[in-house]
Design a protein around this motif. Structure first.
Motif, PDB file in Angstrom:
ATOM      1  N   VAL B  53     -13.186  46.306   0.974  1.00  0.00           N
ATOM      2  CA  VAL B  53     -13.319  45.013   0.300  1.00  0.00           C
ATOM      3  C   VAL B  53     -14.766  44.521   0.355  1.00  0.00           C
ATOM      4  CG1 VAL B  53     -12.523  42.615   0.291  1.00  0.00           C
ATOM      5  CG2 VAL B  53     -10.954  44.430   0.945  1.00  0.00           C
ATOM      6  N   TYR B  54     -15.324  44.237  -0.806  1.00  0.00           N
ATOM      7  CA  TYR B  54     -16.658  43.630  -0.860  1.00  0.00           C
ATOM      8  C   TYR B  54     -16.472  42.129  -0.868  1.00  0.00           C
ATOM      9  CZ  TYR B  54     -18.524  48.058  -2.774  1.00  0.00           C
ATOM     10  OH  TYR B  54     -18.895  49.356  -3.010  1.00  0.00           O
ATOM     11  N   GLU B  55     -17.309  41.434  -0.112  1.00  0.00           N
ATOM     12  CA  GLU B  55     -17.133  39.987  -0.071  1.00  0.00           C
ATOM     13  C   GLU B  55     -18.462  39.273   0.080  1.00  0.00           C
ATOM     14  OE1 GLU B  55     -15.198  38.161   3.366  1.00  0.00           O
ATOM     15  OE2 GLU B  55     -13.506  37.870   2.006  1.00  0.00           O
ATOM     16  N   ARG B  56     -18.614  38.152  -0.616  1.00  0.00           N
ATOM     17  CA  ARG B  56     -19.825  37.358  -0.443  1.00  0.00           C
ATOM     18  C   ARG B  56     -19.529  35.941  -0.901  1.00  0.00           C
ATOM     19  NH1 ARG B  56     -25.372  39.093  -0.558  1.00  0.00           N
ATOM     20  NH2 ARG B  56     -26.568  37.310   0.162  1.00  0.00           N
ATOM     21  N   THR B  57     -20.033  34.997  -0.108  1.00  0.00           N
ATOM     22  CA  THR B  57     -19.850  33.582  -0.476  1.00  0.00           C
ATOM     23  C   THR B  57     -21.200  32.913  -0.395  1.00  0.00           C
ATOM     24  OG1 THR B  57     -17.650  33.593   0.474  1.00  0.00           O
ATOM     25  CG2 THR B  57     -18.645  31.438   0.133  1.00  0.00           C
ATOM     26  N   PHE B  58     -21.523  32.106  -1.363  1.00  0.00           N
ATOM     27  CA  PHE B  58     -22.737  31.329  -1.203  1.00  0.00           C
ATOM     28  C   PHE B  58     -22.690  29.993  -1.914  1.00  0.00           C
ATOM     29  CE2 PHE B  58     -24.567  33.944  -4.796  1.00  0.00           C
ATOM     30  CZ  PHE B  58     -23.634  34.923  -4.740  1.00  0.00           C
ATOM     31  N   ARG B  59     -23.526  29.133  -1.414  1.00  0.00           N
ATOM     32  CA  ARG B  59     -23.594  27.765  -1.924  1.00  0.00           C
ATOM     33  C   ARG B  59     -24.246  27.784  -3.296  1.00  0.00           C
ATOM     34  NH1 ARG B  59     -21.358  24.434   0.701  1.00  0.00           N
ATOM     35  NH2 ARG B  59     -22.013  22.754  -0.647  1.00  0.00           N
ATOM     36  N   VAL B  60     -23.762  26.893  -4.077  1.00  0.00           N
ATOM     37  CA  VAL B  60     -24.214  26.820  -5.457  1.00  0.00           C
ATOM     38  C   VAL B  60     -24.842  25.435  -5.652  1.00  0.00           C
ATOM     39  CG1 VAL B  60     -23.060  26.315  -7.652  1.00  0.00           C
ATOM     40  CG2 VAL B  60     -22.717  28.509  -6.567  1.00  0.00           C
ATOM     41  N   PRO B  61     -26.004  25.371  -6.303  1.00  0.00           N
ATOM     42  CA  PRO B  61     -26.633  24.060  -6.439  1.00  0.00           C
ATOM     43  C   PRO B  61     -25.796  23.096  -7.282  1.00  0.00           C
ATOM     44  CG  PRO B  61     -27.904  25.736  -7.598  1.00  0.00           C
ATOM     45  CD  PRO B  61     -26.790  26.447  -6.898  1.00  0.00           C
ATOM     46  N   SER B  62     -26.014  21.823  -7.062  1.00  0.00           N
ATOM     47  CA  SER B  62     -25.182  20.812  -7.708  1.00  0.00           C
ATOM     48  C   SER B  62     -25.339  20.760  -9.218  1.00  0.00           C
ATOM     49  CB  SER B  62     -25.484  19.432  -7.112  1.00  0.00           C
ATOM     50  OG  SER B  62     -26.886  19.213  -7.179  1.00  0.00           O
ATOM     51  N   GLU B  63     -26.440  21.299  -9.747  1.00  0.00           N
ATOM     52  CA  GLU B  63     -26.581  21.232 -11.199  1.00  0.00           C
ATOM     53  C   GLU B  63     -25.707  22.253 -11.933  1.00  0.00           C
ATOM     54  OE1 GLU B  63     -29.310  21.828  -9.265  1.00  0.00           O
ATOM     55  OE2 GLU B  63     -30.557  23.419 -10.114  1.00  0.00           O
ATOM     56  N   VAL B  64     -24.967  23.069 -11.199  1.00  0.00           N
ATOM     57  CA  VAL B  64     -24.080  24.039 -11.849  1.00  0.00           C
ATOM     58  C   VAL B  64     -22.784  23.365 -12.276  1.00  0.00           C
ATOM     59  CG1 VAL B  64     -22.609  26.054 -11.387  1.00  0.00           C
ATOM     60  CG2 VAL B  64     -25.015  26.088 -10.742  1.00  0.00           C
ATOM     61  N   ASP B  65     -22.405  23.640 -13.513  1.00  0.00           N
ATOM     62  CA  ASP B  65     -21.177  23.093 -14.062  1.00  0.00           C
ATOM     63  C   ASP B  65     -20.043  24.063 -13.738  1.00  0.00           C
ATOM     64  OD1 ASP B  65     -20.267  21.936 -17.423  1.00  0.00           O
ATOM     65  OD2 ASP B  65     -19.146  22.054 -15.544  1.00  0.00           O
ATOM     66  N   ALA B  66     -19.320  23.761 -12.676  1.00  0.00           N
ATOM     67  CA  ALA B  66     -18.280  24.672 -12.189  1.00  0.00           C
ATOM     68  C   ALA B  66     -17.227  25.016 -13.234  1.00  0.00           C
ATOM     69  CB  ALA B  66     -17.611  24.063 -10.955  1.00  0.00           C
ATOM     70  N   ALA B  67     -16.948  24.086 -14.126  1.00  0.00           N
ATOM     71  CA  ALA B  67     -15.898  24.325 -15.129  1.00  0.00           C
ATOM     72  C   ALA B  67     -16.296  25.402 -16.137  1.00  0.00           C
ATOM     73  CB  ALA B  67     -15.586  23.022 -15.850  1.00  0.00           C
ATOM     74  N   ARG B  68     -17.582  25.667 -16.259  1.00  0.00           N
ATOM     75  CA  ARG B  68     -18.009  26.627 -17.275  1.00  0.00           C
ATOM     76  C   ARG B  68     -18.478  27.958 -16.700  1.00  0.00           C
ATOM     77  NH1 ARG B  68     -22.356  25.114 -20.779  1.00  0.00           N
ATOM     78  NH2 ARG B  68     -23.108  23.570 -19.301  1.00  0.00           N
ATOM     79  N   VAL B  69     -18.195  28.208 -15.435  1.00  0.00           N
ATOM     80  CA  VAL B  69     -18.628  29.466 -14.823  1.00  0.00           C
ATOM     81  C   VAL B  69     -17.772  30.612 -15.355  1.00  0.00           C
ATOM     82  CG1 VAL B  69     -18.826  30.726 -12.643  1.00  0.00           C
ATOM     83  CG2 VAL B  69     -19.426  28.310 -12.749  1.00  0.00           C
ATOM     84  N   THR B  70     -18.421  31.720 -15.730  1.00  0.00           N
ATOM     85  CA  THR B  70     -17.685  32.887 -16.229  1.00  0.00           C
ATOM     86  C   THR B  70     -18.158  34.136 -15.501  1.00  0.00           C
ATOM     87  OG1 THR B  70     -19.323  33.191 -17.975  1.00  0.00           O
ATOM     88  CG2 THR B  70     -17.326  31.981 -18.574  1.00  0.00           C
ATOM     89  N   ALA B  71     -17.316  35.156 -15.482  1.00  0.00           N
ATOM     90  CA  ALA B  71     -17.678  36.419 -14.841  1.00  0.00           C
ATOM     91  C   ALA B  71     -17.264  37.581 -15.721  1.00  0.00           C
ATOM     92  CB  ALA B  71     -16.988  36.527 -13.485  1.00  0.00           C
ATOM     93  N   THR B  72     -18.111  38.627 -15.757  1.00  0.00           N
ATOM     94  CA  THR B  72     -17.745  39.821 -16.522  1.00  0.00           C
ATOM     95  C   THR B  72     -17.936  41.046 -15.635  1.00  0.00           C
ATOM     96  OG1 THR B  72     -19.988  39.791 -17.422  1.00  0.00           O
ATOM     97  CG2 THR B  72     -18.266  39.032 -18.879  1.00  0.00           C
ATOM     98  N   LEU B  73     -17.143  42.072 -15.894  1.00  0.00           N
ATOM     99  CA  LEU B  73     -17.209  43.306 -15.116  1.00  0.00           C
ATOM    100  C   LEU B  73     -17.463  44.458 -16.090  1.00  0.00           C
ATOM    101  CD1 LEU B  73     -16.789  44.755 -12.387  1.00  0.00           C
ATOM    102  CD2 LEU B  73     -14.362  44.869 -12.921  1.00  0.00           C
ATOM    103  N   LYS B  74     -18.575  45.149 -15.862  1.00  0.00           N
ATOM    104  CA  LYS B  74     -18.882  46.257 -16.770  1.00  0.00           C
ATOM    105  C   LYS B  74     -19.587  47.364 -15.989  1.00  0.00           C
ATOM    106  CE  LYS B  74     -21.225  47.360 -21.130  1.00  0.00           C
ATOM    107  NZ  LYS B  74     -22.240  48.347 -20.707  1.00  0.00           N
ATOM    108  N   ASP B  75     -19.110  48.607 -16.162  1.00  0.00           N
ATOM    109  CA  ASP B  75     -19.720  49.758 -15.497  1.00  0.00           C
ATOM    110  C   ASP B  75     -19.843  49.543 -13.990  1.00  0.00           C
ATOM    111  OD1 ASP B  75     -22.106  49.966 -18.207  1.00  0.00           O
ATOM    112  OD2 ASP B  75     -20.136  50.927 -18.022  1.00  0.00           O
ATOM    113  N   GLY B  76     -18.855  48.901 -13.402  1.00  0.00           N
ATOM    114  CA  GLY B  76     -18.894  48.703 -11.957  1.00  0.00           C
ATOM    115  C   GLY B  76     -19.876  47.635 -11.497  1.00  0.00           C
ATOM    116  N   VAL B  77     -20.314  46.777 -12.412  1.00  0.00           N
ATOM    117  CA  VAL B  77     -21.233  45.693 -12.048  1.00  0.00           C
ATOM    118  C   VAL B  77     -20.619  44.361 -12.474  1.00  0.00           C
ATOM    119  CG1 VAL B  77     -23.550  44.723 -12.344  1.00  0.00           C
ATOM    120  CG2 VAL B  77     -23.238  47.195 -12.373  1.00  0.00           C
ATOM    121  N   VAL B  78     -20.571  43.409 -11.563  1.00  0.00           N
ATOM    122  CA  VAL B  78     -20.032  42.092 -11.911  1.00  0.00           C
ATOM    123  C   VAL B  78     -21.192  41.130 -12.127  1.00  0.00           C
ATOM    124  CG1 VAL B  78     -19.710  41.423  -9.471  1.00  0.00           C
ATOM    125  CG2 VAL B  78     -18.438  40.238 -11.256  1.00  0.00           C
ATOM    126  N   SER B  79     -21.107  40.351 -13.208  1.00  0.00           N
ATOM    127  CA  SER B  79     -22.131  39.361 -13.526  1.00  0.00           C
ATOM    128  C   SER B  79     -21.451  38.015 -13.621  1.00  0.00           C
ATOM    129  CB  SER B  79     -22.788  39.670 -14.873  1.00  0.00           C
ATOM    130  OG  SER B  79     -23.380  40.936 -14.840  1.00  0.00           O
TER     131      SER B  79
END
Lengths: 142, 96
Positions: B53-79
């Motif tokens: 299991v890969y795991e990582r947690t980190f703080r996100v600055p307040s200017e980030v709009d949490a409702a619009r966060v998206t993630a994509t997985l391609k060729d074994g890389v997550v963005s």
């Protein structure tokens, strides 16, 4: 956690011949959990085939070179972990890598039947053994 | 099944409109990738086919709009794209 595998024939590219003995003991290389720049090639031998796997995150199928010339299997790939266009880098932990292996295929391998698949960043190559090289059960008549 | 956890190496990029977090997660299928954002914290957990299991947690600055966060997985890389809130909120001023 092992950072280095046992001296591996695959690591240096000089694979050597597969043992001609069809009952060769299954040797499984322990997977190295270290990060790039050494994507490790793992070889598994079974009675009917040899399987090679290597993790190549960030490499699309179009950037992967797989070719067979005579008895040499050539693999190459490159991943550049660079900042995308228009972005500044705030933190960099990933490293890009180059991967290249030239393997000599033993006589047992049917080079014309080699297949490859790339899924979730993992390349799997299946090298079937020729029927003559596979163990044959001998029926015992009673 | 082994539950050995491994830290995830990440790259963080930024431009005017968003933050971009990129990590290599080979051998992880889409259904085994979990990315969540909660209370200014981004958490990525990815389970490989071999159980690691890969795991990582980190703080996100307040200017980030949490409702619009998206993630994509391609060729074994997550963005993970973390858009920044662009709308300046006008504070109504009332006379007292």
């Amino acid at each position: 956690m092992l950072l280095f595998t046992r001296p591996s024939r695959t690591r240096n590219g000089a694979f050597g011949r597969f043992p001609p003995d069809p009952f060769a003991m299954l040797e499984r290389f322990e997977r190295q959990l270290a990060a790039p720049p050494w994507p490790e090639l793992v070889m598994r031998e079974e009675p009917d085939k040899v399987t090679l796997t290597v993790e190549l995150p960030g490499v699309p199928a179009s950037d992967l070179e797989i070719s067979v010339k005579e008895r040499t299997l050539h693999l190459a790939a490159k991943a550049i972990a660079a900042a995308p266009e228009g972005y500044e880098t705030r933190r960099k932990e990933r490293v890009g890598y180059t991967f290249s292996r030239d393997l000599t295929l033993g006589d047992q391998v049917d080079a014309s039947a080699i297949s490859a698949s790339l899924k979730d960043g993992v390349l799997t190559l299946t090298l079937p053994k020729r029927p003559e090289a596979q163990p044959k059960k001998i029926a015992i008549s009673t | 099944m082994s539950q050995k956890k491994m830290p995830l190496a990440v790259d963080v990029y930024e431009n005017d409109s968003e933050l971009l977090v990129v990590a290599d997660v080979p051998n992880v299928s889409q259904d085994k990738l979990d990315a969540r954002i909660e209370n200014q914290s981004l958490s990525v957990t990815a389970t490989r086919a071999d159980g690691l299991v890969y795991e990582r947690t980190f703080r996100v600055p307040s200017e980030v709009d949490a409702a619009r966060v998206t993630a994509t997985l391609k060729d074994g890389v997550v963005s993970v794209k973390l858009p920044k809130t662009r709308v300046a909120r006008q504070i109504p001023v009332s006379a007292t």
